[in-house]
Design a protein around this motif. Structure first.
Motif, PDB file in Angstrom:
ATOM      1  N   LEU A  20       0.835  -1.189   0.000  1.00  9.78           N
ATOM      2  CA  LEU A  20       0.000   0.000   0.000  1.00  9.78           C
ATOM      3  C   LEU A  20       0.876   1.248   0.000  1.00  9.78           C
ATOM      4  CD1 LEU A  20      -2.686  -0.987   2.662  1.00  9.78           C
ATOM      5  CD2 LEU A  20      -2.613  -1.528   0.215  1.00  9.78           C
ATOM      6  N   SER A  21       0.377   2.288  -0.639  1.00  5.68           N
ATOM      7  CA  SER A  21       1.077   3.565  -0.677  1.00  5.68           C
ATOM      8  C   SER A  21       0.181   4.657  -0.111  1.00  5.68           C
ATOM      9  CB  SER A  21       1.459   3.931  -2.112  1.00  5.68           C
ATOM     10  OG  SER A  21       2.308   2.966  -2.690  1.00  5.68           O
ATOM     11  N   CYS A  22       0.804   5.592   0.552  1.00  2.00           N
ATOM     12  CA  CYS A  22       0.107   6.763   1.087  1.00  2.00           C
ATOM     13  C   CYS A  22       0.892   7.982   0.639  1.00  2.00           C
ATOM     14  CB  CYS A  22       0.053   6.693   2.605  1.00  2.00           C
ATOM     15  SG  CYS A  22      -0.568   8.189   3.415  1.00  2.00           S
ATOM     16  N   ILE A  23       0.257   8.826  -0.140  1.00  4.25           N
ATOM     17  CA  ILE A  23       0.945  10.000  -0.670  1.00  4.25           C
ATOM     18  C   ILE A  23       0.273  11.257  -0.162  1.00  4.25           C
ATOM     19  CG2 ILE A  23      -0.380  10.068  -2.817  1.00  4.25           C
ATOM     20  CD1 ILE A  23       2.300  10.880  -4.191  1.00  4.25           C
ATOM     21  N   GLY A  24       1.081  12.251   0.121  1.00  5.54           N
ATOM     22  CA  GLY A  24       0.555  13.541   0.550  1.00  5.54           C
ATOM     23  C   GLY A  24       0.346  14.437  -0.651  1.00  5.54           C
ATOM     24  N   SER A  25      -0.774  15.136  -0.667  1.00  5.90           N
ATOM     25  CA  SER A  25      -1.071  16.053  -1.765  1.00  5.90           C
ATOM     26  C   SER A  25      -1.169  17.466  -1.224  1.00  5.90           C
ATOM     27  CB  SER A  25      -2.395  15.655  -2.427  1.00  5.90           C
ATOM     28  OG  SER A  25      -2.737  16.572  -3.451  1.00  5.90           O
ATOM     29  N   SER A  52       7.762   7.157  12.535  1.00  2.00           N
ATOM     30  CA  SER A  52       8.049   8.512  12.974  1.00  2.00           C
ATOM     31  C   SER A  52       8.531   9.378  11.811  1.00  2.00           C
ATOM     32  CB  SER A  52       9.124   8.477  14.058  1.00  2.00           C
ATOM     33  OG  SER A  52      10.341   7.962  13.538  1.00  2.00           O
ATOM     34  N   ILE A  53       8.610  10.667  12.059  1.00  2.00           N
ATOM     35  CA  ILE A  53       9.063  11.624  11.053  1.00  2.00           C
ATOM     36  C   ILE A  53      10.437  11.239  10.508  1.00  2.00           C
ATOM     37  CG2 ILE A  53       9.854  14.000  10.751  1.00  2.00           C
ATOM     38  CD1 ILE A  53       7.593  14.835  12.672  1.00  2.00           C
ATOM     39  N   SER A  54      11.331  10.843  11.380  1.00  2.00           N
ATOM     40  CA  SER A  54      12.694  10.508  10.951  1.00  2.00           C
ATOM     41  C   SER A  54      12.790   9.115  10.336  1.00  2.00           C
ATOM     42  CB  SER A  54      13.639  10.579  12.147  1.00  2.00           C
ATOM     43  OG  SER A  54      13.359   9.516  13.054  1.00  2.00           O
ATOM     44  N   GLY A  55      11.751   8.306  10.559  1.00  2.00           N
ATOM     45  CA  GLY A  55      11.815   6.918  10.121  1.00  2.00           C
ATOM     46  C   GLY A  55      12.508   6.013  11.108  1.00  2.00           C
ATOM     47  N   GLY A  56      13.036   6.587  12.181  1.00  2.00           N
ATOM     48  CA  GLY A  56      13.801   5.805  13.138  1.00  2.00           C
ATOM     49  C   GLY A  56      12.962   5.010  14.116  1.00  2.00           C
ATOM     50  N   LYS A  57      11.706   5.380  14.267  1.00  2.00           N
ATOM     51  CA  LYS A  57      10.804   4.631  15.158  1.00  2.00           C
ATOM     52  C   LYS A  57       9.671   4.041  14.344  1.00  2.00           C
ATOM     53  CE  LYS A  57      11.412   7.260  19.449  1.00  2.00           C
ATOM     54  NZ  LYS A  57      10.695   8.052  20.494  1.00  2.00           N
ATOM     55  N   SER A  71       7.496   1.810   5.744  1.00  2.00           N
ATOM     56  CA  SER A  71       8.686   2.562   5.329  1.00  2.00           C
ATOM     57  C   SER A  71       8.245   3.876   4.714  1.00  2.00           C
ATOM     58  CB  SER A  71       9.528   1.754   4.328  1.00  2.00           C
ATOM     59  OG  SER A  71       8.783   1.486   3.154  1.00  2.00           O
ATOM     60  N   ARG A  72       9.212   4.772   4.537  1.00  2.00           N
ATOM     61  CA  ARG A  72       8.855   6.046   3.910  1.00  2.00           C
ATOM     62  C   ARG A  72       9.933   6.457   2.931  1.00  2.00           C
ATOM     63  NH1 ARG A  72       7.368   9.827   8.674  1.00  2.00           N
ATOM     64  NH2 ARG A  72       6.846  11.171   6.917  1.00  2.00           N
ATOM     65  N   ASP A  73       9.491   7.096   1.862  1.00  2.00           N
ATOM     66  CA  ASP A  73      10.379   7.597   0.806  1.00  2.00           C
ATOM     67  C   ASP A  73      10.171   9.099   0.753  1.00  2.00           C
ATOM     68  OD1 ASP A  73      11.530   8.437  -1.622  1.00  2.00           O
ATOM     69  OD2 ASP A  73      11.179   6.490  -2.557  1.00  2.00           O
ATOM     70  N   TYR A  74      11.147   9.842   1.297  1.00  2.00           N
ATOM     71  CA  TYR A  74      10.995  11.295   1.369  1.00  2.00           C
ATOM     72  C   TYR A  74      10.978  11.936  -0.007  1.00  2.00           C
ATOM     73  CZ  TYR A  74      11.992  10.422   6.262  1.00  2.00           C
ATOM     74  OH  TYR A  74      11.936   9.944   7.547  1.00  2.00           O
ATOM     75  N   LEU A  81       3.245   0.545   3.069  1.00  2.00           N
ATOM     76  CA  LEU A  81       3.000  -0.572   3.979  1.00  2.00           C
ATOM     77  C   LEU A  81       3.082  -1.844   3.144  1.00  2.00           C
ATOM     78  CD1 LEU A  81       2.253  -1.381   6.904  1.00  2.00           C
ATOM     79  CD2 LEU A  81      -0.132  -1.530   6.111  1.00  2.00           C
ATOM     80  N   ALA A  82       4.184  -2.561   3.291  1.00  2.00           N
ATOM     81  CA  ALA A  82       4.356  -3.837   2.602  1.00  2.00           C
ATOM     82  C   ALA A  82       3.730  -4.929   3.447  1.00  2.00           C
ATOM     83  CB  ALA A  82       5.841  -4.118   2.370  1.00  2.00           C
ATOM     84  N   MET A  83       2.802  -5.644   2.848  1.00  2.00           N
ATOM     85  CA  MET A  83       2.060  -6.671   3.588  1.00  2.00           C
ATOM     86  C   MET A  83       2.345  -8.036   2.971  1.00  2.00           C
ATOM     87  SD  MET A  83      -1.551  -4.646   4.123  1.00  2.00           S
ATOM     88  CE  MET A  83      -2.023  -4.813   2.411  1.00  2.00           C
ATOM     89  N   ASN A  84       2.888  -8.919   3.758  1.00  4.20           N
ATOM     90  CA  ASN A  84       3.248 -10.256   3.300  1.00  4.20           C
ATOM     91  C   ASN A  84       2.503 -11.306   4.109  1.00  4.20           C
ATOM     92  OD1 ASN A  84       5.451  -9.270   1.489  1.00  4.20           O
ATOM     93  ND2 ASN A  84       6.380  -8.661   3.427  1.00  4.20           N
ATOM     94  N   SER A  85       2.477 -12.522   3.579  1.00  8.42           N
ATOM     95  CA  SER A  85       1.808 -13.648   4.250  1.00  8.42           C
ATOM     96  C   SER A  85       0.401 -13.252   4.694  1.00  8.42           C
ATOM     97  CB  SER A  85       2.640 -14.109   5.453  1.00  8.42           C
ATOM     98  OG  SER A  85       3.932 -14.509   5.052  1.00  8.42           O
ATOM     99  N   LEU A  86      -0.328 -12.663   3.788  1.00  3.95           N
ATOM    100  CA  LEU A  86      -1.646 -12.136   4.129  1.00  3.95           C
ATOM    101  C   LEU A  86      -2.609 -13.246   4.517  1.00  3.95           C
ATOM    102  CD1 LEU A  86      -1.813  -9.334   1.466  1.00  3.95           C
ATOM    103  CD2 LEU A  86      -2.120  -9.000   3.917  1.00  3.95           C
ATOM    104  N   LYS A  87      -3.488 -12.894   5.461  1.00  4.59           N
ATOM    105  CA  LYS A  87      -4.480 -13.822   5.980  1.00  4.59           C
ATOM    106  C   LYS A  87      -5.873 -13.254   5.742  1.00  4.59           C
ATOM    107  CE  LYS A  87      -1.340 -14.922   9.820  1.00  4.59           C
ATOM    108  NZ  LYS A  87      -1.199 -14.944  11.299  1.00  4.59           N
TER     109      LYS A  87
END
Length: 125
Positions: A20-25, A52-57, A71-74, A81-87
């Motif tokens: 899943l992707s979440c993009i800010g507009s 978190s903002i920094s990606g560290g948490k 994860s985030r791509d600045y 949100l990578a989802m694996n082994s989905l149930k």
């Protein structure tokens, strides 16, 4: 106005994967903590993961630990949100949300003021 848009949902078989992707507009996600939430039919909205903002948490609900990765791509102003082994129990509408917690990262939906419209994820054979 802060607008969030989710994409990447769909129908997948048990054991499959989706990202899943979440993009800010109109604004930069760089200054916001981002959470992913989901809501299944007849159930309350629940927190899935946040970063978190920094990606560290990062935090994960117990039900998705070891299977989902946030994860985030600045450069792309996007959180994934990578989802694996989905149930089948992962089925629901997935929402991303933005907030500012100044180090107190959390998965309380009431603490996030900005929300996307959601994307449907269905896990079924």
């Amino acid at each position: 106005q802060l607008l969030l848009a989710e994409s990447g949902g769909g129908l997948v078989q048990p054991g499959g994967s989706l990202r899943l992707s979440c993009i800010g507009s109109g604004f930069s996600l760089d200054y916001y903590d981002i959470g992913w939430f989901r809501q299944a039919p007849g159930k309350e909205r629940e927190g899935v993961s946040c970063i978190s903002i920094s990606g560290g948490k990062r935090k994960y609900a117990d039900s998705v630990k070891g299977r989902f990765v946030i994860s985030r791509d600045y450069a792309k102003n996007t959180v994934y949100l990578a989802m694996n082994s989905l149930k089948p129990e992962d089925t629901g509408v997935y929402y991303c949300a933005a907030g500012q917690f100044f180090g107190d990262l959390n998965l309380l939906s009431s603490e996030y003021p900005y929300w996307g419209q959601g994307t449907q994820v269905t896990v079924s054979s």
